[in-house]
Scaffold this motif. Sequence first.
Motif, short mmCIF file in Angstrom:
data_model
loop_
_atom_site.label_atom_id
_atom_site.label_comp_id
_atom_site.label_asym_id
_atom_site.label_seq_id
_atom_site.Cartn_x
_atom_site.Cartn_y
_atom_site.Cartn_z
N ASN A 16 17.31 19.39 -1.07
CA ASN A 16 16.95 20.88 -1.38
C ASN A 16 16.70 20.80 -2.82
O ASN A 16 16.17 21.61 -3.10
CB ASN A 16 18.56 21.31 -1.11
N TRP A 52 9.87 32.14 -7.16
CA TRP A 52 11.12 32.98 -7.40
C TRP A 52 11.32 33.40 -8.91
O TRP A 52 12.02 34.39 -9.29
CB TRP A 52 12.21 32.26 -7.34
N MET A 104 10.70 37.69 -8.87
CA MET A 104 11.98 38.23 -8.38
C MET A 104 13.02 38.05 -9.70
O MET A 104 13.88 39.03 -9.86
CB MET A 104 12.52 37.41 -7.18
N GLY A 142 25.21 27.58 -7.68
CA GLY A 142 23.66 27.70 -7.07
C GLY A 142 23.25 29.08 -7.74
O GLY A 142 22.97 29.99 -6.92
N TYR A 165 20.24 35.73 -12.31
CA TYR A 165 20.39 36.96 -12.70
C TYR A 165 21.83 37.40 -12.40
O TYR A 165 22.30 38.63 -13.05
CB TYR A 165 19.36 37.91 -11.85
N ILE A 199 25.84 26.96 -12.32
CA ILE A 199 25.40 25.56 -12.02
C ILE A 199 24.25 25.85 -10.88
O ILE A 199 24.29 26.71 -10.12
CB ILE A 199 26.23 24.68 -11.47
N ASP A 200 23.16 24.73 -11.13
CA ASP A 200 22.13 24.78 -10.09
C ASP A 200 21.45 23.29 -9.89
O ASP A 200 21.39 22.57 -11.00
CB ASP A 200 20.78 25.93 -10.26
N ASN A 201 21.27 22.98 -8.86
CA ASN A 201 20.66 21.85 -8.33
C ASN A 201 18.95 21.58 -8.69
O ASN A 201 18.62 20.52 -8.60
CB ASN A 201 20.82 21.64 -6.81
N SER A 202 18.41 22.71 -9.29
CA SER A 202 16.97 22.47 -9.31
C SER A 202 16.59 22.82 -10.92
O SER A 202 17.05 23.95 -11.33
CB SER A 202 16.25 23.67 -8.66
N GLN A 223 14.27 25.67 -11.35
CA GLN A 223 14.88 27.10 -11.48
C GLN A 223 15.68 27.39 -12.79
O GLN A 223 15.73 28.69 -13.20
CB GLN A 223 15.92 27.28 -10.11
N GLY A 250 23.10 20.68 -11.77
CA GLY A 250 24.24 19.65 -11.01
C GLY A 250 24.24 20.24 -9.60
O GLY A 250 23.76 21.35 -9.02
N ALA A 264 26.76 21.77 -6.58
CA ALA A 264 27.81 22.67 -6.65
C ALA A 264 28.95 22.17 -6.01
O ALA A 264 30.28 22.53 -5.94
CB ALA A 264 27.49 24.01 -6.26
N TYR A 317 23.53 33.53 -1.61
CA TYR A 317 22.52 32.56 -0.96
C TYR A 317 22.55 31.36 -1.94
O TYR A 317 21.47 30.52 -1.65
CB TYR A 317 21.16 33.49 -1.10
N GLY A 318 23.64 30.94 -2.60
CA GLY A 318 23.59 29.88 -3.34
C GLY A 318 24.17 28.71 -2.61
O GLY A 318 23.87 28.25 -1.50
N TRP A 351 23.35 26.41 0.90
CA TRP A 351 22.66 25.32 0.73
C TRP A 351 23.65 23.97 0.43
O TRP A 351 23.27 23.07 0.31
CB TRP A 351 21.81 25.47 -0.91
N CYS A 352 24.78 24.39 0.26
CA CYS A 352 25.89 23.19 0.10
C CYS A 352 26.87 23.20 1.40
O CYS A 352 26.95 24.06 2.41
CB CYS A 352 26.72 23.63 -0.86
C1 LIG Z 1 18.10 31.56 -3.11
S1 LIG Z 1 18.84 30.97 -4.63
C2 LIG Z 1 20.21 31.67 -5.02
C3 LIG Z 1 20.16 32.24 -6.36
C4 LIG Z 1 19.96 33.69 -6.49
N1 LIG Z 1 21.03 34.48 -6.02
C5 LIG Z 1 18.83 34.01 -5.63
O1 LIG Z 1 18.96 34.72 -4.39
O2 LIG Z 1 17.40 33.81 -5.85
C6 LIG Z 1 19.31 29.39 -3.92
C7 LIG Z 1 19.71 28.43 -5.15
O3 LIG Z 1 20.49 27.45 -4.81
C8 LIG Z 1 20.27 26.19 -5.39
N2 LIG Z 1 21.04 25.05 -4.75
C9 LIG Z 1 20.73 24.51 -3.88
N3 LIG Z 1 21.45 23.55 -3.44
C10 LIG Z 1 22.56 23.51 -4.41
C11 LIG Z 1 23.55 22.55 -4.91
N4 LIG Z 1 23.96 21.74 -3.91
N5 LIG Z 1 24.19 22.78 -6.06
C12 LIG Z 1 23.71 23.94 -6.61
N6 LIG Z 1 22.79 24.68 -6.51
C13 LIG Z 1 21.97 24.34 -5.32
C14 LIG Z 1 18.86 26.21 -5.56
O4 LIG Z 1 18.48 25.24 -6.32
C15 LIG Z 1 18.51 27.57 -5.74
O5 LIG Z 1 18.16 27.82 -7.06
#
Ligand SMILES: C[S@@+](CC[C@H](N)C(=O)[O-])C[C@H]1O[C@@H](n2cnc3c(N)ncnc32)[C@H](O)[C@@H]1O
Length: 261
Positions: free
Chosen positions: A15, A26, A29, A67, A72, A87-90, A93, A113, A115, A132-133, A137-138
Amino acid sequence: MSGDPDDLPEHVVANRRHWDDTADEWVAMGERAWAHDDPSWGVWGVPEAALEMLPADMTGLDAIELGCGTAYVSAWMARRGARVTGIDNSEAQLATARRLAAEHGIELTLIHGNAETVPVPDGSFDFAINEYGAAIWCEPEAWLREAHRLLRPGGQLVFLANHPLAMACAPESGAIVVDRLVRPYFGMHTLDWRHVEIDPGGINFCLPVSDWVALFHRLGFTIDDLREPRAPETAEGVEFFVDAAWASRWPSELVWKVRRR
Ligand SMILES: C[S@@+](CC[C@H](N)C(=O)[O-])C[C@H]1O[C@@H](n2cnc3c(N)ncnc32)[C@H](O)[C@@H]1O
């Protein structure tokens, strides 16, 4: 950077690659969402007044977005008075998030890092959220256990995720939802979109409703609310794997509001 890829679970590595590769898509948006302060949620833009995801006044609260993407939601919380960590994995982003925070003059603590293992002490937060974080994705037990650890007793966790009914109607090819059940509901957990024919993606997670409930109880959460946002009649077209007509008849998303006991 947090997390040697050799030590991270497969879905976190996959991911991270997916989000680093697609972060450019992204930015626009994220810029739009940062520019206003009237939150709307999910792919159908359901207004805050209908879903009540955020406390109206967050003055003095410590909040975390798990995530955060372009952050925003973190910005909306900071404008309501919270001290916010995202915190975010990317890293890609987060680069957008950092730029927008600087441009809008909003102070956020942003961590690169996973989440599921947040490098912050126990009981650091009053409120945790994601849209949707971590919610999709976790691995569910891993990130919910971590959210529980991060919250103070009585602290609330709010998150928006895919509805398992939509997932049960989502063809394995990656095509958009159909109006019949095409995969099992019971036992739903990992959805690997990396090698599908249409619009390949990353590795997601989704649970049947009763499995979410069982997990909340087992990990020490009480349930405040469950919402099923509905696409408004004005919604049109396709958002990711769901079309508006489908989402006005059946729920494509759900919102859980739970609280640490
Ligand atoms: C769809 S975005 C969510 C942020 C925002 N609400 C949006 O809809 O754009 C999904 C985010 O989750 C993050 N993500 C994915 N796996 C993750 C993890 N294990 N830990 C933290 N963030 C993670 C991704 O890097 C991505 O930036």
